[in-house]
Design a protein around this motif. Structure first.
Motif, PDB file in Angstrom:
ATOM      1  N   ASP A 131       0.827  -1.215   0.000  1.00  0.00           N
ATOM      2  CA  ASP A 131       0.000   0.000   0.000  1.00  0.00           C
ATOM      3  C   ASP A 131       0.858   1.261   0.000  1.00  0.00           C
ATOM      4  OD1 ASP A 131      -2.206  -1.611  -0.018  1.00  0.00           O
ATOM      5  OD2 ASP A 131      -2.695  -1.326   2.096  1.00  0.00           O
ATOM      6  N   LYS A 132       1.891   1.298   0.833  1.00  0.00           N
ATOM      7  CA  LYS A 132       2.752   2.486   0.903  1.00  0.00           C
ATOM      8  C   LYS A 132       3.552   2.656  -0.372  1.00  0.00           C
ATOM      9  CE  LYS A 132       5.988   4.883   3.926  1.00  0.00           C
ATOM     10  NZ  LYS A 132       6.660   4.861   5.257  1.00  0.00           N
ATOM     11  N   ASN A 133       4.141   1.560  -0.849  1.00  0.00           N
ATOM     12  CA  ASN A 133       4.941   1.645  -2.075  1.00  0.00           C
ATOM     13  C   ASN A 133       4.080   1.987  -3.286  1.00  0.00           C
ATOM     14  OD1 ASN A 133       7.450   1.006  -0.858  1.00  0.00           O
ATOM     15  ND2 ASN A 133       6.876  -1.149  -0.815  1.00  0.00           N
ATOM     16  N   SER A 134       2.867   1.477  -3.299  1.00  0.00           N
ATOM     17  CA  SER A 134       1.947   1.789  -4.389  1.00  0.00           C
ATOM     18  C   SER A 134       1.570   3.265  -4.372  1.00  0.00           C
ATOM     19  CB  SER A 134       0.701   0.913  -4.271  1.00  0.00           C
ATOM     20  OG  SER A 134      -0.116   1.029  -5.409  1.00  0.00           O
ATOM     21  N   SER A 135       1.320   3.810  -3.192  1.00  0.00           N
ATOM     22  CA  SER A 135       0.983   5.233  -3.078  1.00  0.00           C
ATOM     23  C   SER A 135       2.114   6.118  -3.590  1.00  0.00           C
ATOM     24  CB  SER A 135       0.684   5.588  -1.616  1.00  0.00           C
ATOM     25  OG  SER A 135      -0.484   4.957  -1.159  1.00  0.00           O
ATOM     26  N   LEU A 136       3.341   5.773  -3.221  1.00  0.00           N
ATOM     27  CA  LEU A 136       4.492   6.553  -3.679  1.00  0.00           C
ATOM     28  C   LEU A 136       4.657   6.470  -5.191  1.00  0.00           C
ATOM     29  CD1 LEU A 136       7.020   5.581  -0.863  1.00  0.00           C
ATOM     30  CD2 LEU A 136       5.965   7.830  -1.217  1.00  0.00           C
ATOM     31  N   THR A 137       4.348   5.316  -5.743  1.00  0.00           N
ATOM     32  CA  THR A 137       4.440   5.146  -7.190  1.00  0.00           C
ATOM     33  C   THR A 137       3.408   6.009  -7.899  1.00  0.00           C
ATOM     34  OG1 THR A 137       5.246   2.885  -6.928  1.00  0.00           O
ATOM     35  CG2 THR A 137       4.329   3.473  -9.076  1.00  0.00           C
ATOM     36  N   PHE A 138       2.176   5.990  -7.414  1.00  0.00           N
ATOM     37  CA  PHE A 138       1.140   6.805  -8.045  1.00  0.00           C
ATOM     38  C   PHE A 138       1.445   8.292  -7.905  1.00  0.00           C
ATOM     39  CE2 PHE A 138      -1.707   3.000  -7.860  1.00  0.00           C
ATOM     40  CZ  PHE A 138      -1.986   2.973  -9.219  1.00  0.00           C
ATOM     41  N   ASN A 182       0.233  14.261 -15.427  1.00  0.00           N
ATOM     42  CA  ASN A 182      -0.659  15.387 -15.124  1.00  0.00           C
ATOM     43  C   ASN A 182      -2.064  14.935 -14.729  1.00  0.00           C
ATOM     44  OD1 ASN A 182       1.282  17.486 -15.747  1.00  0.00           O
ATOM     45  ND2 ASN A 182       0.956  16.987 -17.910  1.00  0.00           N
ATOM     46  N   ILE A 183      -2.124  13.945 -13.853  1.00  0.00           N
ATOM     47  CA  ILE A 183      -3.411  13.470 -13.337  1.00  0.00           C
ATOM     48  C   ILE A 183      -3.799  14.317 -12.134  1.00  0.00           C
ATOM     49  CG2 ILE A 183      -4.664  11.505 -12.377  1.00  0.00           C
ATOM     50  CD1 ILE A 183      -3.858  11.143 -15.297  1.00  0.00           C
ATOM     51  N   SER A 184      -4.913  15.011 -12.244  1.00  0.00           N
ATOM     52  CA  SER A 184      -5.314  15.959 -11.203  1.00  0.00           C
ATOM     53  C   SER A 184      -6.312  15.333 -10.232  1.00  0.00           C
ATOM     54  CB  SER A 184      -5.911  17.215 -11.839  1.00  0.00           C
ATOM     55  OG  SER A 184      -6.988  16.867 -12.691  1.00  0.00           O
ATOM     56  N   LEU A 185      -5.853  14.304  -9.524  1.00  0.00           N
ATOM     57  CA  LEU A 185      -6.658  13.667  -8.488  1.00  0.00           C
ATOM     58  C   LEU A 185      -5.901  13.739  -7.174  1.00  0.00           C
ATOM     59  CD1 LEU A 185      -7.930  10.378 -10.210  1.00  0.00           C
ATOM     60  CD2 LEU A 185      -9.365  12.242  -9.362  1.00  0.00           C
ATOM     61  N   LYS A 186      -6.640  13.846  -6.083  1.00  0.00           N
ATOM     62  CA  LYS A 186      -6.004  13.775  -4.779  1.00  0.00           C
ATOM     63  C   LYS A 186      -5.592  12.319  -4.523  1.00  0.00           C
ATOM     64  CE  LYS A 186      -8.374  17.677  -2.615  1.00  0.00           C
ATOM     65  NZ  LYS A 186      -9.262  18.102  -1.494  1.00  0.00           N
ATOM     66  N   LEU A 187      -4.332  12.141  -4.177  1.00  0.00           N
ATOM     67  CA  LEU A 187      -3.806  10.790  -4.035  1.00  0.00           C
ATOM     68  C   LEU A 187      -4.582   9.990  -2.999  1.00  0.00           C
ATOM     69  CD1 LEU A 187      -1.589   8.763  -4.841  1.00  0.00           C
ATOM     70  CD2 LEU A 187      -0.217   9.673  -2.955  1.00  0.00           C
ATOM     71  N   GLU A 188      -4.934  10.602  -1.872  1.00  0.00           N
ATOM     72  CA  GLU A 188      -5.625   9.886  -0.808  1.00  0.00           C
ATOM     73  C   GLU A 188      -6.982   9.376  -1.281  1.00  0.00           C
ATOM     74  OE1 GLU A 188      -4.388  12.918  -0.579  1.00  0.00           O
ATOM     75  OE2 GLU A 188      -2.645  12.644   0.754  1.00  0.00           O
ATOM     76  N   GLU A 189      -7.704  10.200  -2.021  1.00  0.00           N
ATOM     77  CA  GLU A 189      -9.008   9.792  -2.527  1.00  0.00           C
ATOM     78  C   GLU A 189      -8.867   8.670  -3.548  1.00  0.00           C
ATOM     79  OE1 GLU A 189     -10.944  13.237  -4.070  1.00  0.00           O
ATOM     80  OE2 GLU A 189     -11.170  14.196  -2.103  1.00  0.00           O
ATOM     81  N   PHE A 190      -7.862   8.789  -4.413  1.00  0.00           N
ATOM     82  CA  PHE A 190      -7.637   7.742  -5.404  1.00  0.00           C
ATOM     83  C   PHE A 190      -7.275   6.430  -4.735  1.00  0.00           C
ATOM     84  CE2 PHE A 190      -4.642   5.269  -7.933  1.00  0.00           C
ATOM     85  CZ  PHE A 190      -5.406   5.003  -9.058  1.00  0.00           C
ATOM     86  N   GLU A 230      -7.914   5.310  -1.775  1.00  0.00           N
ATOM     87  CA  GLU A 230      -9.032   4.714  -1.044  1.00  0.00           C
ATOM     88  C   GLU A 230      -9.879   3.852  -1.973  1.00  0.00           C
ATOM     89  OE1 GLU A 230     -12.805   6.039   1.795  1.00  0.00           O
ATOM     90  OE2 GLU A 230     -11.377   7.557   1.085  1.00  0.00           O
ATOM     91  N   VAL A 231     -10.048   4.313  -3.207  1.00  0.00           N
ATOM     92  CA  VAL A 231     -10.809   3.557  -4.198  1.00  0.00           C
ATOM     93  C   VAL A 231      -9.948   2.445  -4.798  1.00  0.00           C
ATOM     94  CG1 VAL A 231     -11.916   3.692  -6.468  1.00  0.00           C
ATOM     95  CG2 VAL A 231     -12.334   5.473  -4.761  1.00  0.00           C
ATOM     96  N   TYR A 232      -8.725   2.786  -5.152  1.00  0.00           N
ATOM     97  CA  TYR A 232      -7.857   1.859  -5.884  1.00  0.00           C
ATOM     98  C   TYR A 232      -7.552   0.593  -5.085  1.00  0.00           C
ATOM     99  CZ  TYR A 232      -3.699  -0.068  -8.117  1.00  0.00           C
ATOM    100  OH  TYR A 232      -2.798  -0.925  -8.701  1.00  0.00           O
ATOM    101  N   ILE A 233      -7.309   0.715  -3.803  1.00  0.00           N
ATOM    102  CA  ILE A 233      -6.963  -0.461  -2.993  1.00  0.00           C
ATOM    103  C   ILE A 233      -8.060  -1.518  -3.087  1.00  0.00           C
ATOM    104  CG2 ILE A 233      -6.709  -1.269  -0.603  1.00  0.00           C
ATOM    105  CD1 ILE A 233      -5.085   1.302  -0.065  1.00  0.00           C
ATOM    106  N   LYS A 234      -9.311  -1.089  -3.029  1.00  0.00           N
ATOM    107  CA  LYS A 234     -10.431  -2.033  -3.109  1.00  0.00           C
ATOM    108  C   LYS A 234     -10.576  -2.601  -4.513  1.00  0.00           C
ATOM    109  CE  LYS A 234     -12.923   0.421   0.546  1.00  0.00           C
ATOM    110  NZ  LYS A 234     -14.095   1.273   0.865  1.00  0.00           N
TER     111      LYS A 234
END
Length: 229
Positions: A21-28, A36-44, A46-50
Motif C-alpha cells: 500500500d505504501k509503495n503503491s501510493s508513492l508510485t502513483f 498530469n493526473i489531477s486527483l487527490k492521491l488519498e481519494e484515489f 481509497e478507491v484503488y486499494i479495493k
C-alpha cells in the motif's frame, strides 16, 4: 504455541513483508505528476486499494488476464471517481506503474528483524501470485532477497495460489515436505486454505486487522511470529 518439526518457512510477499500500500501510493504520486493526473492521491488510493483487490481475486481465479488486470484496475478506479482520461493515458500509467513500483522499498514493520530471527533456525522461501518481472525486483531493491533460498511465482508455476500445484512446485524447489513446512500470508483463501489443503501448517497474517476467524493461528504484526516459531 510453538510449531514443532518446522524446517522451512514460506512467506507471501505483498502485504506480508513488502508494504504494497505504501509503495503503491508513492508510485502513483510519481506517475500522476508525470501524466498530469489531477486527483487527490488519498481519494484515489481509497478507491484503488479495493478495486485492485477485486481484480487480483479475478486474476487468481483465471477470470481476467494480466493485461486486463493492469488496465482495468486503473480504468475502474478513475470511473468510480468520475475522472475522465484517455485509454492511451491509462495504458501509459499502467506501464509506468509496473516500471516504477519495484523502485520503492518500504517493508512492513518488523520485516528485517523477524527475517534475521528466523534465518538462524529455518530456511526461508517465497510463494507469490505477483508478476515474475516485478517481485524479484521488489525483493532486491528492499534488501530482503538474500534471506530467501527459493522464490516461486505463479507465472513460473503456471497456476496461482490456492492451486495445489504451486505449493507442490515450491516445496520441491525447496527440498521441503508439507510436514516440515509452514506458510505465512495475508490472504486467507490463497495462502491459508491453499497451503493447508496441500498439508502445510499455516499462520494467517491479519494485515488489515479485520479477521473474524478465531480457530486458526494468526498474527497482526510480524513480531508476533515469535509466538509460533
Amino acid at each position: 504455541m510453538k510449531l514443532n518439526k518446522i524446517e522451512h518457512v514460506f512467506f507471501d510477499l505483498d502485504h506480508t513483508l513488502w508494504d504494497f500500500d505504501k509503495n503503491s501510493s508513492l508510485t502513483f504520486l510519481e506517475i500522476f505528476k508525470k501524466w498530469n493526473i489531477s486527483l487527490k492521491l488519498e481519494e484515489f488510493m481509497e478507491v484503488y486499494i479495493k478495486v485492485n483487490l477485486k481484480y487480483w481475486e479475478l486474476y487468481r481465479d483465471n477470470r481476467v488476464s494480466k493485461e486486463i488486470l493492469r488496465y482495468g484496475r486503473l480504468k475502474d478506479s478513475f470511473d468510480s471517481l468520475k475522472y475522465t482520461t484517455s485509454d492511451d493515458v491509462i495504458y501509459g500509467l499502467s506501464k509506468d506503474y509496473i516500471d516504477f513500483l519495484p523502485r520503492n522499498k518500504h517493508l512492513l514493520d518488523g520485516t528485517l528483524e523477524i527475517l534475521q530471527y528466523l534465518k538462524r533456525k529455518y530456511k526461508l522461501h517465497i510463494i507469490t501470485n505477483g508478476f515474475e518481472e516485478v517481485q524479484r525486483k521488489k525483493m532486491a531493491t528492499s534488501g530482503i532477497a538474500e534471506f530467501f533460498h527459493t522464490i516461486t511465482t505463479s507465472e513460473e508455476a503456471g497456476v496461482k495460489k490456492p492451486h495445489l500445484l504451486i505449493f507442490k512446485i515450491a516445496l520441491e524447489k525447496a527440498g521441503a515436505t508439507a510436514i516440515n513446512s509452514v506458510m505465512i500470508g495475508d490472504n486467507y483463501e490463497a495462502d491459508i486454505l491453499g497451503s493447508e489443503k496441500y498439508g502445510l501448517q499455516s499462520i494467517y497474517f491479519d494485515y488489515y486487522r479485520s479477521s473474524e476467524i478465531s480457530d486458526i493461528r494468526q498474527i497482526q504484526t510480524l513480531k508476533d511470529l515469535v509466538k509460533f516459531l
